[in-house]
Design an enzyme around this catalytic site. Structure first.
Site, PDB file in Angstrom:
ATOM      1  N   CYS A  41      -0.635 -39.720   7.751  1.00 23.29           N
ATOM      2  CA  CYS A  41      -0.869 -39.617   5.943  1.00 23.29           C
ATOM      3  C   CYS A  41      -0.956 -38.175   5.509  1.00 23.29           C
ATOM      4  O   CYS A  41      -0.694 -37.351   6.504  1.00 23.29           O
ATOM      5  CB  CYS A  41      -2.401 -40.201   5.849  1.00 23.29           C
ATOM      6  N   GLU A  70     -16.511 -37.237   9.481  1.00 25.49           N
ATOM      7  CA  GLU A  70     -16.378 -37.216   8.300  1.00 25.49           C
ATOM      8  C   GLU A  70     -17.646 -37.720   7.483  1.00 25.49           C
ATOM      9  O   GLU A  70     -18.142 -36.872   6.579  1.00 25.49           O
ATOM     10  CB  GLU A  70     -15.615 -38.228   7.682  1.00 25.49           C
ATOM     11  N   SER A  84     -10.371 -43.565  17.041  1.00 28.87           N
ATOM     12  CA  SER A  84      -9.724 -43.214  15.442  1.00 28.87           C
ATOM     13  C   SER A  84     -10.273 -44.309  14.627  1.00 28.87           C
ATOM     14  O   SER A  84      -9.865 -45.524  14.609  1.00 28.87           O
ATOM     15  CB  SER A  84      -8.406 -43.392  15.354  1.00 28.87           C
TER      16      SER A  84
END
Ligand code: SF4
Length: 306
Positions: free
Chosen positions: A21, A107, A203
């Site tokens: 991305c 995150e 992931s």
């Protein structure tokens, strides 16, 4: 779906978009221009070196630890930064923030660190019953960027049942790249006997691709780091193999998987295009400044021979 078909009884459905991305591409470019080794803690970095914060983002405490001692480049994806800013803004307005995400993910740790007093993690619909808030009429939900769109909406619905005045963020936190990769897998997954997602096991966005493929009817969906991890027994009675990759996976690993499949008779490749991506983030500001300075130095060296 936009198919580009060649004939054959064993086929591969290769989806677009897949792989890098723009947030990851930007972080990789940053690392390539600087050269880097990976560390988990800023104290592992020898003095005089530069720290690059990864696309996932880091908590403010990591920024603080590094600042003063080390030069830093913040390669946090702008879409993660957007969630950070929302967290700070809603905390300032004294909202209880329900952060939908997976416990322990980098995150989530980074976002939670932006407003630790206000953020409560909600790890999926089953977690909703355990959520405690200070004021049920002043709550907002935010989310990790790389979640399953459908599961997140399920969690939001369950939260709204408990907190009817729950506020939604001004725009989706699940990023465009996660969404378009999931849409592509939805289109391909229903037709595939086996879906191979090229990615590491840890992931988050790739694990979601496996879940999405299974949810639309793929008989099996598995993560592999590279071609050699594919087990030939997985191909028993398989006519159609779907192939995609996670957001931080280089295309060369996908090519390896396609070659491995072609060597076993799966050489008829159809491309399935769900979306064209046109987003391009600029490099982190610290790096742009550094590159500008280097260009100026090069130019003045050319003009002045001394
Ligand atoms: S997956 Fe989305 S949020 Fe994460 S780095 Fe890529 S573009 Fe940014």
């Amino acid at each position: 779906m936009t198919p580009a078909t060649r004939s054959g009884s064993r086929r591969v459905l290769l989806v677009t978009p897949r792989g890098y991305c723009d947030g990851v591409e930007r972080a990789i470019q940053t690392v390539e221009k600087k050269g880097a080794v990976f560390v988990d803690e800023s104290e592992e970095v020898p003095e005089g070196n530069i720290v690059i914060f990864s696309a996932h983002g880091v908590a403010p405490v990591v920024h603080e630890e590094a600042s003063g001692k080390l030069a830093t480049i913040d390669a946090t994806c702008p879409l993660v930064t957007k969630v950070h800013k929302e967290a700070v803004r809603f905390a300032k307005e004294d909202y209880g923030i329900l952060l939908i995400g997976h416990e322990g993910h980098e995150e989530v740790i980074g976002t939670s660190g932006k407003a630790p007093e206000h953020i409560t993690l909600v790890d999926g619909p089953a977690d909703v019953a355990n959520v405690e808030v200070r004021d049920p009429d002043k709550v907002v939900w935010l989310s990790q960027t790389a979640l399953s769109v459908d599961e997140t909406m399920g969690t939001v619905d369950a939260l709204k049942d408990r907190f009817p005045n729950l506020l939604s963020p001004p725009s989706d936190d699940i990023c465009y790249a996660t969404q378009s990769r999931q849409i592509a897998v939805k289109q391909m997954g229903a037709e595939a006997d086996l879906v191979i997602v090229v990615s590491s096991q840890n992931s988050s966005n790739s694990v979601r691709l496996v879940e999405v493929a299974l949810s639309v009817g793929a008989r099996a969906a598995l993560l592999v780091d590279y071609a050699e991890e594919i087990d030939e027994s997985w191909l028993a009675d398989v006519r159609t193999v779907g192939v995609t990759s996670g957001a931080s996976v280089p295309e060369i690993l996908v090519e390896g998987v396609l070659e491995w499949l072609a060597a076993r008779g799966y050489d008829d490749i159809e491309t399935v295009t769900a979306a064209e991506e046109s987003i391009a983030f600029s490099l982190p500001k610290e790096l742009r400044r550094d590159l500008r300075r280097r260009r100026l130095t090069d130019q003045s060296a050319r003009f002045c021979p001394h």
